[in-house]
Scaffold this motif. Structure first.
Motif, PDB file in Angstrom:
ATOM      1  N   THR A   1      31.243  35.229  32.158  1.00 42.81           N
ATOM      2  CA  THR A   1      31.706  33.842  32.220  1.00 42.81           C
ATOM      3  C   THR A   1      33.154  33.808  32.713  1.00 42.81           C
ATOM      4  OG1 THR A   1      32.558  33.900  29.973  1.00 42.81           O
ATOM      5  CG2 THR A   1      30.244  33.215  30.253  1.00 42.81           C
ATOM      6  N   PRO A   2      33.602  32.650  33.200  1.00 40.41           N
ATOM      7  CA  PRO A   2      35.015  32.544  33.580  1.00 40.41           C
ATOM      8  C   PRO A   2      35.951  32.872  32.408  1.00 40.41           C
ATOM      9  CG  PRO A   2      33.801  30.677  34.439  1.00 40.41           C
ATOM     10  CD  PRO A   2      32.854  31.437  33.541  1.00 40.41           C
ATOM     11  N   GLU A   3      35.560  32.482  31.188  1.00 43.11           N
ATOM     12  CA  GLU A   3      36.384  32.788  30.019  1.00 43.11           C
ATOM     13  C   GLU A   3      36.515  34.304  29.850  1.00 43.11           C
ATOM     14  OE1 GLU A   3      36.661  32.013  25.217  1.00 43.11           O
ATOM     15  OE2 GLU A   3      34.799  31.541  26.250  1.00 43.11           O
ATOM     16  N   TYR A   4      35.419  35.024  30.042  1.00 40.79           N
ATOM     17  CA  TYR A   4      35.478  36.483  29.918  1.00 40.79           C
ATOM     18  C   TYR A   4      36.380  37.073  31.003  1.00 40.79           C
ATOM     19  CZ  TYR A   4      34.376  41.377  29.741  1.00 40.79           C
ATOM     20  OH  TYR A   4      34.501  42.740  29.661  1.00 40.79           O
ATOM     21  N   ARG A   5      36.182  36.658  32.248  1.00 38.24           N
ATOM     22  CA  ARG A   5      36.954  37.224  33.363  1.00 38.24           C
ATOM     23  C   ARG A   5      38.436  36.887  33.272  1.00 38.24           C
ATOM     24  NH1 ARG A   5      32.759  35.004  36.240  1.00 38.24           N
ATOM     25  NH2 ARG A   5      34.126  33.446  37.139  1.00 38.24           N
ATOM     26  N   GLN A   6      38.763  35.665  32.861  1.00 34.69           N
ATOM     27  CA  GLN A   6      40.153  35.213  32.894  1.00 34.69           C
ATOM     28  C   GLN A   6      40.910  35.446  31.587  1.00 34.69           C
ATOM     29  OE1 GLN A   6      39.845  31.117  34.094  1.00 34.69           O
ATOM     30  NE2 GLN A   6      38.899  31.637  36.046  1.00 34.69           N
ATOM     31  N   VAL A   7      40.191  35.568  30.466  1.00 37.95           N
ATOM     32  CA  VAL A   7      40.876  35.703  29.179  1.00 37.95           C
ATOM     33  C   VAL A   7      40.524  37.021  28.491  1.00 37.95           C
ATOM     34  CG1 VAL A   7      41.227  34.682  26.895  1.00 37.95           C
ATOM     35  CG2 VAL A   7      40.929  33.201  28.890  1.00 37.95           C
ATOM     36  N   GLU A   8      39.255  37.222  28.203  1.00 41.15           N
ATOM     37  CA  GLU A   8      38.853  38.378  27.412  1.00 41.15           C
ATOM     38  C   GLU A   8      39.090  39.704  28.129  1.00 41.15           C
ATOM     39  OE1 GLU A   8      34.950  38.015  25.680  1.00 41.15           O
ATOM     40  OE2 GLU A   8      35.233  35.875  25.388  1.00 41.15           O
TER      41      GLU A   8
END
Length: 111
Positions: free
Chosen positions: A6-13
């Protein structure tokens, strides 16, 4: 199960995971359907008991107290300074230079 990150995984996690790894933390890559890959019996198990037990072994705690605890009396008050886990873990793998009094002033030499 393989899924698109997900974008959250790529950009944050993912960046945060890389940052922790760079500081010496272990990363256990898992699968949302296979808890044993991350040393768990089920995903309800939040605490990795064996890893915590290893981190709190008496000889490790004594080493931290004896070799990695500093006392600072600047400001008229005695303060005890102990390392975070990654600060202890990395230097303990090789020779460590103890900080000098100058480290308590405005600038500490890096190394």
């Amino acid at each position: 199960m393989t899924s698109t990150p997900t974008p959250e995984y790529r950009q944050v996690e993912a960046p945060f995971i890389r940052q922790l790894q760079a500081q010496g933390w272990d990363y256990l890559k898992g699968d949302v359907d296979v808890p044993y890959l991350t040393e768990r019996d089920s995903f309800r198990q939040v605490l990795l008991t064996e890893r915590l037990r290893a981190a709190l072994r008496p000889e490790r705690l004594l080493d931290i107290v004896h070799n990695f605890t500093l006392f600072d009396s600047s400001g008229g008050r005695l303060k005890k300074i102990v390392p975070r886990y990654q600060q202890y873990r990395r230097p303990s793998r090789g020779p460590v230079e103890k900080p000098t009094e100058s480290c308590f002033s405005t600038k500490c030499p890096t190394g």
